[in-house]
Design a protein around this motif. Structure first.
Motif, short mmCIF file in Angstrom:
data_model
loop_
_atom_site.label_atom_id
_atom_site.label_comp_id
_atom_site.label_asym_id
_atom_site.label_seq_id
_atom_site.Cartn_x
_atom_site.Cartn_y
_atom_site.Cartn_z
N ALA A 46 2.58 12.30 -43.03
CA ALA A 46 3.65 13.19 -43.48
C ALA A 46 3.09 14.31 -44.35
N ALA A 47 2.13 13.99 -45.21
CA ALA A 47 1.53 15.03 -46.07
C ALA A 47 0.83 16.09 -45.23
N ILE A 48 0.24 15.70 -44.12
CA ILE A 48 -0.40 16.67 -43.23
C ILE A 48 0.66 17.49 -42.50
N ALA A 49 1.62 16.81 -41.88
CA ALA A 49 2.59 17.49 -41.02
C ALA A 49 3.51 18.43 -41.80
N GLN A 50 3.64 18.22 -43.10
CA GLN A 50 4.41 19.17 -43.91
C GLN A 50 3.73 20.53 -43.98
N ARG A 51 2.44 20.58 -43.63
CA ARG A 51 1.67 21.81 -43.82
C ARG A 51 1.05 22.35 -42.55
N GLU A 52 0.89 21.51 -41.53
CA GLU A 52 0.30 21.98 -40.28
C GLU A 52 0.54 20.95 -39.18
N ASP A 69 8.90 6.34 -34.24
CA ASP A 69 9.99 5.83 -35.07
C ASP A 69 9.61 5.86 -36.55
N ARG A 70 8.37 5.48 -36.87
CA ARG A 70 7.94 5.50 -38.27
C ARG A 70 7.93 6.93 -38.82
N LEU A 71 7.43 7.87 -38.04
CA LEU A 71 7.34 9.25 -38.53
C LEU A 71 8.71 9.93 -38.57
N ALA A 72 9.64 9.46 -37.75
CA ALA A 72 10.99 10.04 -37.76
C ALA A 72 11.71 9.75 -39.06
N ARG A 73 11.25 8.75 -39.79
CA ARG A 73 11.89 8.40 -41.07
C ARG A 73 11.29 9.17 -42.25
N THR A 74 10.36 10.07 -41.97
CA THR A 74 9.74 10.89 -43.01
C THR A 74 10.26 12.32 -42.90
N ALA A 76 8.37 14.73 -42.04
CA ALA A 76 7.44 15.44 -41.16
C ALA A 76 8.23 16.18 -40.10
N PRO A 77 8.08 17.50 -39.97
CA PRO A 77 8.83 18.26 -38.98
C PRO A 77 8.48 17.80 -37.56
N PRO A 78 9.46 17.36 -36.76
CA PRO A 78 9.16 16.87 -35.41
C PRO A 78 8.41 17.88 -34.55
N ALA A 79 8.67 19.16 -34.75
CA ALA A 79 8.01 20.18 -33.93
C ALA A 79 6.51 20.23 -34.19
N ARG A 80 6.05 19.67 -35.28
CA ARG A 80 4.62 19.69 -35.59
C ARG A 80 3.89 18.43 -35.13
N LEU A 81 4.60 17.51 -34.48
CA LEU A 81 4.01 16.23 -34.10
C LEU A 81 3.70 16.19 -32.61
N THR A 82 2.48 15.79 -32.28
CA THR A 82 2.08 15.50 -30.91
C THR A 82 1.56 14.08 -30.88
N LEU A 83 2.26 13.21 -30.15
CA LEU A 83 1.85 11.82 -30.05
C LEU A 83 1.33 11.57 -28.64
N ALA A 84 0.05 11.29 -28.53
CA ALA A 84 -0.59 11.07 -27.24
C ALA A 84 -1.08 9.64 -27.15
N ILE A 85 -1.39 9.19 -25.94
CA ILE A 85 -1.90 7.84 -25.74
C ILE A 85 -3.40 7.91 -25.49
N ALA A 86 -4.14 7.26 -26.37
CA ALA A 86 -5.60 7.18 -26.25
C ALA A 86 -6.02 5.85 -26.86
N PRO A 87 -6.23 4.82 -26.06
CA PRO A 87 -6.61 3.51 -26.60
C PRO A 87 -7.85 3.60 -27.48
N SER A 88 -7.85 2.80 -28.55
CA SER A 88 -8.93 2.89 -29.53
C SER A 88 -9.32 1.51 -30.02
N ASN A 89 -10.55 1.42 -30.52
CA ASN A 89 -11.00 0.22 -31.21
C ASN A 89 -10.62 0.25 -32.68
N ASP A 90 -10.61 1.46 -33.26
CA ASP A 90 -10.39 1.60 -34.70
C ASP A 90 -9.86 2.99 -35.00
N VAL A 91 -9.67 3.29 -36.27
CA VAL A 91 -8.98 4.53 -36.67
C VAL A 91 -9.92 5.66 -37.07
#
Length: 346
Positions: A46-52, A69-74, A76-91
């Motif tokens: 949310a701190a990031i999406a408020q600015r870029e 769903d988690r980000l919708a409760r913050t 964070a402007p929805p227009a700034r969010l891109t949620l893609a699928i990329a399987p990962s081992n870690d963050v």
């Protein structure tokens, strides 16, 4: 040897188009602490999406719906969010994500290899994240180019004026590239990243770090003339001893014009340990610079305020934002390790 076109890796304080995160999920080492860790990730995002704009790599379709769903409760402007699928081992997208360079007016995402910090952990999914995102156009009009060496963004600090700061034990690790490949990588860095000077750091270690000493836990450019660095109180004998020699080595470094750098010491939080008693690599150097702000990890520690104050003095014109990271550091990284900025087009 593969020929590469010349490019420039912008400094972190250069204008950004987006920040990339790889979200924690239950099919990883985060399973036991996922709720607490995810709460911190939500605040960070949310701190990031408020600015870029923010790009999030989600593990699968169910995970994407959950993150949405988690980000919708913050806020964070929805227009700034891109949620893609990329399987990962870690963050730790700082190390498995793209290094985006500028080639004239074109942006190119360099896709280096990632092998789990020299084979310490499984990384086959992480190594494919950049390509997977690109195949979904999640990175926009950025071209992708594979690079035949292992290299991690957490060990690269650039000042935007031709200087690269890195730690020798990590960059020259034979578990990442064999000696001949490491020399070839060194020879290619000036072309790939647009750097003319490589400043080595080979002293100091943040206890609990499992990357062989990434520079982003030790010393960070705040601008082309200023380095903030990790500096333990002598009362913390264990960490103070592990950092022995770092400060003196940084004092000996010189800018391109021969002047010493302005050095800003950052305190070390009181020791944090996991359930097995292992010390965690909590530090304040692992901050993230974004458009208009600096996001600083905090650990519910009395040293938080001092670190925030000292970094505020380094970043005039940017808001210094504390972001809780006590759960995130439980898996050996912090905010900078868990993020990767995408520079704006020229």
């Amino acid at each position: 040897m593969t020929a590469f076109a010349p490019g420039v890796l912008p400094s972190e304080w250069a204008p950004q188009a987006a920040v990339l995160l790889t979200w924690p999920h239950a099919y990883s080492d985060w399973a036991d602490t996922l709720h607490t860790t995810e709460t911190e990730f939500v605040g960070f995002a949310a701190a990031i999406a408020q600015r870029e704009p923010l790009i999030v790599a989600c593990h699968d379709e169910d995970h994407r719906r959950h993150v949405a769903d988690r980000l919708a409760r913050t806020d964070a402007p929805p227009a700034r969010l891109t949620l893609a699928i990329a399987p990962s081992n870690d963050v730790w997208v700082r190390d498995h994500g793209p290094l985006t360079v500028l080639r004239g007016r074109q942006r190119v995402a360099l896709d280096f290899g990632f092998n789990g910090w020299g084979g310490k952990y499984r990384a086959e999914l992480d190594d494919a994240v950049t390509r997977t995102l690109a195949n979904q156009d999640a990175l926009g009009d950025i071209a992708i180019e594979s690079v035949p060496w292992v290299l991690e963004g957490g060990n690269l600090e650039v000042d935007g004026e031709g200087t690269l700061l890195a730690t020798r034990p990590c960059l020259m690790s034979e578990t990442r590239n064999d000696p001949a490949a490491a020399q070839a990588l060194l020879a290619a860095l000036p072309t790939l990243l647009g750097v003319q000077r490589l400043l080595w750091v080979d002293r100091g270690d943040v206890l609990g770090d499992d990357t062989d000493g990434h520079i982003d836990t030790l010393a960070r450019f705040c601008d082309a003339h200023t380095l903030a660095y990790t500096c333990a109180d002598p009362a913390d004998r264990e960490q103070h001893t592990a950092l022995d020699g770092l400060e003196e080595q940084l004092k000996a470094l010189r800018q391109a014009d021969g002047r010493p750098y302005q050095l800003v010491p950052l305190p070390v939080p009181a020791p944090l340990h996991d359930d097995d008693g292992r010390r965690l690599p909590a530090n304040y150097a692992n901050f993230l610079i974004i458009n208009g702000a600096v996001l600083v990890p905090t650990y519910d520690d009395p040293h938080d305020a001092l670190a925030l104050d000292r970094l505020a003095g380094c970043f005039a014109g940017r808001t210094v934002v504390p972001v809780p990271a006590r759960a995130i550091v439980g898996q050996n990284g912090s905010l900078h390790c868990a993020s990767m900025q995408i520079p704006a087009a020229p």
